[in-house]
Design an enzyme around this catalytic site. Structure first.
Site, PDB file in Angstrom:
ATOM      1  N   ARG A  78     -12.402  -9.957  -4.911  1.00  0.00           N
ATOM      2  CA  ARG A  78     -13.853 -10.182  -4.843  1.00  0.00           C
ATOM      3  C   ARG A  78     -14.593  -8.919  -5.264  1.00  0.00           C
ATOM      4  O   ARG A  78     -15.584  -8.966  -5.966  1.00  0.00           O
ATOM      5  CB  ARG A  78     -14.280 -10.605  -3.415  1.00  0.00           C
ATOM      6  CG  ARG A  78     -15.791 -10.669  -3.265  1.00  0.00           C
ATOM      7  CD  ARG A  78     -16.319 -11.503  -2.096  1.00  0.00           C
ATOM      8  NE  ARG A  78     -15.506 -11.494  -0.906  1.00  0.00           N
ATOM      9  CZ  ARG A  78     -15.370 -10.451  -0.070  1.00  0.00           C
ATOM     10  NH1 ARG A  78     -16.021  -9.326  -0.300  1.00  0.00           N
ATOM     11  NH2 ARG A  78     -14.596 -10.540   0.995  1.00  0.00           N
ATOM     12  N   ASP A  94     -34.680 -12.330 -17.802  1.00  0.00           N
ATOM     13  CA  ASP A  94     -33.687 -13.379 -18.060  1.00  0.00           C
ATOM     14  C   ASP A  94     -33.510 -13.450 -19.572  1.00  0.00           C
ATOM     15  O   ASP A  94     -34.394 -13.911 -20.294  1.00  0.00           O
ATOM     16  CB  ASP A  94     -34.182 -14.713 -17.483  1.00  0.00           C
ATOM     17  CG  ASP A  94     -33.136 -15.822 -17.576  1.00  0.00           C
ATOM     18  OD1 ASP A  94     -32.337 -15.792 -18.529  1.00  0.00           O
ATOM     19  OD2 ASP A  94     -33.132 -16.719 -16.707  1.00  0.00           O
ATOM     20  N   LYS A 101     -24.635 -20.660 -21.126  1.00  0.00           N
ATOM     21  CA  LYS A 101     -25.344 -21.087 -22.336  1.00  0.00           C
ATOM     22  C   LYS A 101     -24.734 -20.408 -23.568  1.00  0.00           C
ATOM     23  O   LYS A 101     -23.581 -20.645 -23.864  1.00  0.00           O
ATOM     24  CB  LYS A 101     -26.842 -20.813 -22.178  1.00  0.00           C
ATOM     25  CG  LYS A 101     -27.407 -21.219 -20.803  1.00  0.00           C
ATOM     26  CD  LYS A 101     -27.382 -22.723 -20.569  1.00  0.00           C
ATOM     27  CE  LYS A 101     -27.672 -23.130 -19.126  1.00  0.00           C
ATOM     28  NZ  LYS A 101     -28.892 -22.591 -18.549  1.00  0.00           N
TER      29      LYS A 101
END
Ligand SMILES: *Cc1c(COP(=O)(O)O)cnc(C)c1O
Length: 397
Positions: free
Chosen positions: A50, A174, A199
């Site tokens: 992690r 973003d 994307k």
């Protein structure tokens, strides 16, 4: 990797020199979650996956370099990346956010972050007076999307960063729609980049992922703590698949750009179309800023049909172009923002920015342009025939 290489070369070579044990030209998938310590007080650099994981690390190093950042953090989705970033803020903090915002980001702020006492004001981030008018002593950051989706509004990143710095605010960008191949906001003064890597970076509609890139040692260290503490990290197989997609980013973006520009020109001249929103068209209000701060255009654009009755038959008649949500993949997708991606945004806000029932969003893929134009042209023609037939029958009744 060599900083002096051009971005196309760096993309193609992601991970290729990183496995000295075997010389594998693409970095292997390390599934291990635990790593043996050489002795007490020593570590290979990996302890528990992690915190840090080999395959993910190669991706993160590449992402930081591509965006000209100091550190990158791969997350299990774009939303996980946003939640990790927003966890910098707490009770009483206030954010200033782009008005024409990705629906999921709006929902995260209004439904989840609000519970932790974080509030947001939504404004046109290209209007410095509007930014100033909502700024409060508790304001901590400006969150911008440029271009916005679906209306493709452009924000002057450098101007916002300069304003934000003068008030000691962070600027979060973003960068999903342009990717570092076309736009690198950290070079223009931004502090944090977020990507839905689902994307364009992944590019094939087959991996869900998010990336955070930070500038500055202090902010990078703080983000590392959040990334590890929240734990919404990207798994090794997904990290591998994302790097595989990123290797072809340059080629794909060039084709996405040229296809989307040709389609925008085609639709502009079509009798059924009222308006085309594409920042690569000279009449677009953001054309000049976009040209100055980015080296190319995304494959996304939107358009308004003259009559809302066109929408349903267009979506029924497109064949090559799929009627589906999401964006940024090699396949062309068309979506209807009012009922899909933007359904969570209140009608008043949607109306204020112009996301109405005549608006369709197009994520142009890398198919041959002639096939795309033929498919869309056919759907528009069928829609026109159906509407005219209905009108004629209505007239007789
Ligand atoms: C899709 C998207 C997100 C959310 O990313 P997921 O990977 O779907 O979680 C955030 N911002 C923008 C601009 C997006 O298009």
């Amino acid at each position: 990797m060599d900083d002096k290489l051009r971005i196309e070369s760096r993309l193609a070579q992601i991970g290729s020199l990183e496995d000295p044990a075997t010389g594998a030209v693409n970095f292997p998938i390390y599934n291990a979650t635990a790593f043996r310590h050489p002795k007490l007080g020593q570590s290979t650099g990996f302890d528990y996956s992690r915190t840090k994981s080999p395959t993910r690390s190669v991706l993160e190093t590449a992402a930081a370099q591509l965006e000209s950042g100091d550190a990158a953090f791969a997350c299990s989705s774009g939303m996980a990346a946003l939640q990790t970033i927003f966890s910098l803020f707490g009770q009483g903090d206030h954010l200033i956010v782009s008005l024409d915002l990705y629906g999921g980001t709006y929902r995260l702020l209004e439904r989840i972050m609000s519970k932790f006492g974080v509030s947001a004001s939504y404004v046109d981030t290209n209007d410095l007076e509007a930014l100033e008018s909502v700024r409060r002593p508790e304001t901590k950051a400006v969150v911008i999307e440029t271009p916005t989706n679906p209306l493709m509004m452009i924000t002057d990143i450098e101007a916002v960063c300069t304003w934000a710095k003068s008030h000691e605010l962070l600027t979060i960008v973003d960068n999903t729609l342009l990717t570092p191949f076309f736009q690198r906001p950290l070079e223009l003064g931004a502090d944090i980049i977020i990507h839905s890597a689902t994307k364009y970076l992944g590019g094939h509609n087959d991996v869900l992922a998010g990336l955070i890139v930070t500038k500055g040692a202090e902010l990078s260290a703080e983000m590392a703590i959040l990334h590890n503490s929240i734990g919404a990290v990207l798994g090794p197989t997904d990290s591998y698949q994302l790097m595989r997609g990123m290797k072809t980013l340059a080629l794909r973006m060039e084709r996405h750009e040229s296809n989307s520009l040709e389609l925008a020109h085609y639709l502009k001249g079509h009798s059924a179309i009222a308006e085309v929103f594409h920042p690569g068209l000279p009449e677009h209000p953001g054309f000049e800023i976009q040209n100055r701060q980015s080296s190319g255009n995304t494959g996304i654009f939107s358009f308004k049909v003259k009559d809302a009755r066109y929408v349903e038959p267009i979506l029924r008649h497109i064949r090559l172009i799929a009627f589906a949500e999401s964006l940024g993949g090699v396949e062309s997708l068309m979506t209807y923002p009012t009922v899909q991606t933007h359904a969570d945004i209140p009608v008043e806000i949607r109306d204020a920015v112009g996301v109405d029932d005549r608006l369709l969003r197009f994520s142009v893929g890398i198919e041959h342009i002639d096939d795309l134009i033929a498919d869309l042209g056919h759907a528009l023609e069928q829609a026109r025939i159906e509407i005219e037939t209905a009108d004629a029958q209505g007239g007789q009744a």
